[in-house]
Design a protein around this motif. Sequence first.
Motif, PDB file in Angstrom:
ATOM      1  N   LEU A 132     -70.742  32.705 -29.116  1.00  0.00           N
ATOM      2  CA  LEU A 132     -70.058  32.942 -27.649  1.00  0.00           C
ATOM      3  C   LEU A 132     -70.131  34.286 -27.203  1.00  0.00           C
ATOM      4  O   LEU A 132     -70.664  34.397 -25.894  1.00  0.00           O
ATOM      5  CB  LEU A 132     -68.916  32.481 -28.066  1.00  0.00           C
ATOM      6  N   GLU A 133     -70.213  35.280 -28.265  1.00  0.00           N
ATOM      7  CA  GLU A 133     -70.576  36.937 -27.870  1.00  0.00           C
ATOM      8  C   GLU A 133     -72.008  36.862 -27.071  1.00  0.00           C
ATOM      9  O   GLU A 133     -72.219  37.423 -26.157  1.00  0.00           O
ATOM     10  CB  GLU A 133     -70.312  37.640 -28.977  1.00  0.00           C
ATOM     11  N   ARG A 134     -72.777  36.231 -27.676  1.00  0.00           N
ATOM     12  CA  ARG A 134     -74.244  36.528 -27.012  1.00  0.00           C
ATOM     13  C   ARG A 134     -74.239  35.705 -25.878  1.00  0.00           C
ATOM     14  O   ARG A 134     -75.014  35.942 -24.741  1.00  0.00           O
ATOM     15  CB  ARG A 134     -75.230  35.676 -28.013  1.00  0.00           C
ATOM     16  N   CYS A 135     -73.516  34.538 -25.609  1.00  0.00           N
ATOM     17  CA  CYS A 135     -73.539  33.792 -24.249  1.00  0.00           C
ATOM     18  C   CYS A 135     -73.208  34.511 -23.280  1.00  0.00           C
ATOM     19  O   CYS A 135     -73.468  34.495 -22.082  1.00  0.00           O
ATOM     20  CB  CYS A 135     -72.983  32.568 -24.486  1.00  0.00           C
ATOM     21  N   LEU A 136     -71.992  35.231 -23.693  1.00  0.00           N
ATOM     22  CA  LEU A 136     -71.545  36.323 -22.780  1.00  0.00           C
ATOM     23  C   LEU A 136     -72.298  37.411 -22.325  1.00  0.00           C
ATOM     24  O   LEU A 136     -72.331  37.761 -21.213  1.00  0.00           O
ATOM     25  CB  LEU A 136     -70.072  36.899 -23.149  1.00  0.00           C
ATOM     26  N   VAL A 228     -77.046  25.617 -26.816  1.00  0.00           N
ATOM     27  CA  VAL A 228     -77.782  25.373 -25.404  1.00  0.00           C
ATOM     28  C   VAL A 228     -77.651  26.455 -24.543  1.00  0.00           C
ATOM     29  O   VAL A 228     -78.995  26.727 -23.894  1.00  0.00           O
ATOM     30  CB  VAL A 228     -76.766  23.847 -24.993  1.00  0.00           C
ATOM     31  N   PHE A 229     -76.731  27.186 -24.347  1.00  0.00           N
ATOM     32  CA  PHE A 229     -76.698  28.358 -23.227  1.00  0.00           C
ATOM     33  C   PHE A 229     -77.567  29.318 -23.803  1.00  0.00           C
ATOM     34  O   PHE A 229     -78.272  30.146 -23.064  1.00  0.00           O
ATOM     35  CB  PHE A 229     -75.299  28.788 -23.399  1.00  0.00           C
ATOM     36  N   LEU A 230     -77.684  29.586 -25.253  1.00  0.00           N
ATOM     37  CA  LEU A 230     -78.455  30.535 -25.797  1.00  0.00           C
ATOM     38  C   LEU A 230     -79.996  30.145 -25.628  1.00  0.00           C
ATOM     39  O   LEU A 230     -80.848  30.963 -25.121  1.00  0.00           O
ATOM     40  CB  LEU A 230     -78.430  30.718 -27.242  1.00  0.00           C
ATOM     41  N   ALA A 231     -80.233  28.902 -25.709  1.00  0.00           N
ATOM     42  CA  ALA A 231     -81.742  28.290 -25.254  1.00  0.00           C
ATOM     43  C   ALA A 231     -81.993  28.610 -23.915  1.00  0.00           C
ATOM     44  O   ALA A 231     -83.249  29.179 -23.448  1.00  0.00           O
ATOM     45  CB  ALA A 231     -81.683  26.921 -25.738  1.00  0.00           C
ATOM     46  N   VAL A 232     -81.131  28.467 -23.108  1.00  0.00           N
ATOM     47  CA  VAL A 232     -81.354  28.612 -21.746  1.00  0.00           C
ATOM     48  C   VAL A 232     -81.614  30.033 -21.223  1.00  0.00           C
ATOM     49  O   VAL A 232     -82.249  30.643 -20.545  1.00  0.00           O
ATOM     50  CB  VAL A 232     -80.002  27.993 -20.718  1.00  0.00           C
ATOM     51  N   GLY A 233     -80.757  30.825 -21.958  1.00  0.00           N
ATOM     52  CA  GLY A 233     -80.869  32.257 -21.854  1.00  0.00           C
ATOM     53  C   GLY A 233     -82.170  32.954 -22.391  1.00  0.00           C
ATOM     54  O   GLY A 233     -82.417  33.856 -21.818  1.00  0.00           O
ATOM     55  N   LEU A 234     -82.718  32.307 -23.484  1.00  0.00           N
ATOM     56  CA  LEU A 234     -83.975  32.758 -23.844  1.00  0.00           C
ATOM     57  C   LEU A 234     -85.054  32.392 -23.131  1.00  0.00           C
ATOM     58  O   LEU A 234     -86.086  33.130 -22.672  1.00  0.00           O
ATOM     59  CB  LEU A 234     -84.253  32.059 -25.384  1.00  0.00           C
ATOM     60  N   GLN A 235     -85.014  31.227 -22.320  1.00  0.00           N
ATOM     61  CA  GLN A 235     -85.777  30.868 -21.214  1.00  0.00           C
ATOM     62  C   GLN A 235     -85.933  31.728 -20.173  1.00  0.00           C
ATOM     63  O   GLN A 235     -86.990  32.171 -19.460  1.00  0.00           O
ATOM     64  CB  GLN A 235     -85.839  29.345 -21.111  1.00  0.00           C
ATOM     65  N   ARG A 236     -84.867  32.355 -19.942  1.00  0.00           N
ATOM     66  CA  ARG A 236     -84.413  33.277 -18.631  1.00  0.00           C
ATOM     67  C   ARG A 236     -84.978  34.422 -19.016  1.00  0.00           C
ATOM     68  O   ARG A 236     -85.803  34.958 -18.117  1.00  0.00           O
ATOM     69  CB  ARG A 236     -83.224  33.288 -18.360  1.00  0.00           C
ATOM     70  N   THR A 237     -84.920  34.884 -19.938  1.00  0.00           N
ATOM     71  CA  THR A 237     -85.547  36.261 -20.586  1.00  0.00           C
ATOM     72  C   THR A 237     -87.121  36.134 -20.586  1.00  0.00           C
ATOM     73  O   THR A 237     -87.778  37.320 -20.272  1.00  0.00           O
ATOM     74  CB  THR A 237     -85.113  36.838 -21.723  1.00  0.00           C
ATOM     75  N   VAL A 238     -87.715  35.083 -20.896  1.00  0.00           N
ATOM     76  CA  VAL A 238     -89.216  35.084 -20.910  1.00  0.00           C
ATOM     77  C   VAL A 238     -89.780  35.186 -19.631  1.00  0.00           C
ATOM     78  O   VAL A 238     -90.740  35.585 -19.247  1.00  0.00           O
ATOM     79  CB  VAL A 238     -89.634  33.406 -21.571  1.00  0.00           C
ATOM     80  N   LYS A 239     -88.839  34.303 -18.575  1.00  0.00           N
ATOM     81  CA  LYS A 239     -89.409  34.443 -17.173  1.00  0.00           C
ATOM     82  C   LYS A 239     -89.379  35.805 -16.576  1.00  0.00           C
ATOM     83  O   LYS A 239     -90.132  36.008 -15.265  1.00  0.00           O
ATOM     84  CB  LYS A 239     -88.736  33.236 -16.440  1.00  0.00           C
ATOM     85  N   ILE A 240     -88.732  36.771 -17.038  1.00  0.00           N
ATOM     86  CA  ILE A 240     -88.463  38.004 -16.292  1.00  0.00           C
ATOM     87  C   ILE A 240     -89.975  38.748 -16.295  1.00  0.00           C
ATOM     88  O   ILE A 240     -90.485  38.789 -17.626  1.00  0.00           O
ATOM     89  CB  ILE A 240     -87.647  38.962 -16.970  1.00  0.00           C
ATOM     90  N   VAL A 260     -81.955  39.882 -30.328  1.00  0.00           N
ATOM     91  CA  VAL A 260     -80.680  39.670 -30.928  1.00  0.00           C
ATOM     92  C   VAL A 260     -80.378  38.136 -30.519  1.00  0.00           C
ATOM     93  O   VAL A 260     -79.708  37.413 -31.228  1.00  0.00           O
ATOM     94  CB  VAL A 260     -79.571  40.616 -30.402  1.00  0.00           C
ATOM     95  N   ILE A 261     -80.862  37.823 -29.307  1.00  0.00           N
ATOM     96  CA  ILE A 261     -80.448  36.256 -28.671  1.00  0.00           C
ATOM     97  C   ILE A 261     -81.127  35.300 -29.770  1.00  0.00           C
ATOM     98  O   ILE A 261     -80.589  34.336 -30.192  1.00  0.00           O
ATOM     99  CB  ILE A 261     -80.743  36.255 -27.346  1.00  0.00           C
ATOM    100  N   LYS A 262     -82.469  35.674 -29.948  1.00  0.00           N
ATOM    101  CA  LYS A 262     -83.253  34.950 -30.967  1.00  0.00           C
ATOM    102  C   LYS A 262     -82.759  34.657 -32.231  1.00  0.00           C
ATOM    103  O   LYS A 262     -82.514  33.717 -33.108  1.00  0.00           O
ATOM    104  CB  LYS A 262     -84.583  35.485 -31.082  1.00  0.00           C
ATOM    105  N   THR A 263     -82.151  36.057 -32.966  1.00  0.00           N
ATOM    106  CA  THR A 263     -81.423  35.902 -34.248  1.00  0.00           C
ATOM    107  C   THR A 263     -80.341  35.016 -34.109  1.00  0.00           C
ATOM    108  O   THR A 263     -80.095  34.142 -35.147  1.00  0.00           O
ATOM    109  CB  THR A 263     -81.222  37.219 -34.494  1.00  0.00           C
ATOM    110  N   VAL A 264     -79.428  35.306 -33.136  1.00  0.00           N
ATOM    111  CA  VAL A 264     -78.128  34.486 -33.128  1.00  0.00           C
ATOM    112  C   VAL A 264     -78.473  32.872 -32.932  1.00  0.00           C
ATOM    113  O   VAL A 264     -77.953  32.090 -33.434  1.00  0.00           O
ATOM    114  CB  VAL A 264     -77.175  34.757 -31.932  1.00  0.00           C
ATOM    115  N   PHE A 265     -79.544  32.579 -32.017  1.00  0.00           N
ATOM    116  CA  PHE A 265     -80.143  31.122 -31.715  1.00  0.00           C
ATOM    117  C   PHE A 265     -80.497  30.730 -33.375  1.00  0.00           C
ATOM    118  O   PHE A 265     -80.294  29.372 -33.476  1.00  0.00           O
ATOM    119  CB  PHE A 265     -81.019  31.186 -30.783  1.00  0.00           C
ATOM    120  N   LEU A 266     -81.252  31.405 -33.935  1.00  0.00           N
ATOM    121  CA  LEU A 266     -81.639  30.859 -35.399  1.00  0.00           C
ATOM    122  C   LEU A 266     -80.401  30.717 -36.036  1.00  0.00           C
ATOM    123  O   LEU A 266     -80.494  29.755 -37.002  1.00  0.00           O
ATOM    124  CB  LEU A 266     -82.738  31.905 -35.979  1.00  0.00           C
ATOM    125  N   LEU A 267     -79.466  31.507 -36.221  1.00  0.00           N
ATOM    126  CA  LEU A 267     -78.173  31.317 -37.127  1.00  0.00           C
ATOM    127  C   LEU A 267     -77.459  30.067 -36.785  1.00  0.00           C
ATOM    128  O   LEU A 267     -77.023  29.405 -37.753  1.00  0.00           O
ATOM    129  CB  LEU A 267     -77.375  32.520 -36.946  1.00  0.00           C
TER     130      LEU A 267
END
Length: 350
Positions: A132-136, A228-240, A260-267
């Motif tokens: 949740l913290e990374r989603c924020l 799910v939100f983290l996966a969307v966030g990862l896709q967003r960072t790739v497109k930048i 950090v997002i990828k680490t939390v996503f794997l956890l």
Amino acid sequence: MTMNSIMATERDLRLHITMKPILSAEEHDALVMFFTWTGFFATIVGIFSNILVIVTYAKIGFSDTINISYSALGISDLSNSVIRLWGVMCYFFVVTNTHVPFDSSSITVTTSFFPGQGFEKTTAFLTAFIALERCLCVQFPLHVKRIVTKKITVTSIVIIFLFTFIPSNFIHMVFPLKWVFSPAQNRTILAMIPLQTPLRYIIQRVLLAYYGTVLHFTALIAVWICTVFLAVGLQRTVKIRKDTFKNSNAKRDRQRERRVIKTVFLLAVTYLACSTPTAITLLVPHFVPEFETSRGLERISRVSHMLSSVMTQINASTNLFIFIYMGSKFRETFLTLFRKKISTPLKVVN
């Protein structure tokens, strides 16, 4: 008693008598021993790996709130591993008929099973909180520092521990440990003596529902949503595009945030993968009532519960490897723990 209930009772009794076990006794014993040894080695790995996680983050420092959350996760997993190891040892005491000064088959209920459930759910909610913290951070990158402060992080962690671990100790109220005489050992041993009162059944049922349904599925759903939100966030960072960064510092900060997002996503994904067997085991009895009572399915039920326990312990043992793989700073600090300090040359005495 109605006619339907009488027919249901007769049907259950007929199934209990006629249904043959799916697993043979030899297959059941082999699987039980396999999961027992697997759980034993997983707890050993979990103890040492989480100690290293805690020590490494203590050396890195807690300037970032995520480091505080990671350390709390390590403490919870370490505690869970220690308690689960004690439960496995108690099982070995039963199998080998070791004459220890306690009834190892009974005290595991209050000293391993319920405390283990508490720390297992602590890990689940800490994983949900970290996600949740990374989603924020993804949704509100400019305001997250004000939303998730050190004070809020520490307070949230304390609340999680209070609501997930503390209630597991209520079992001691109705399943106390007492010194009793054992005719088999011809001496006084420590054993669990359940109280024969209605309060015992109330507390037992409430705790099983609290940990087996409420906490487990609440954390599971929360982690699923955040993943799910983290996966969307990862896709967003790739497109930048790279040219959107005005300077190298901004680019470096963005790359660090993505790691950090990828680490939390794997956890989160690891937790979801390891919690799925437990969720299935908890849901099956609601659709197949004979799963817990039928003679033909009782061995499958016991093996599935052991598999769930092993997967939970594997989840508690993998964080170190995720941090080493994903975190460059963690990896660098971790390696310094094993590097030998270069000693100063000795002066030559003439």
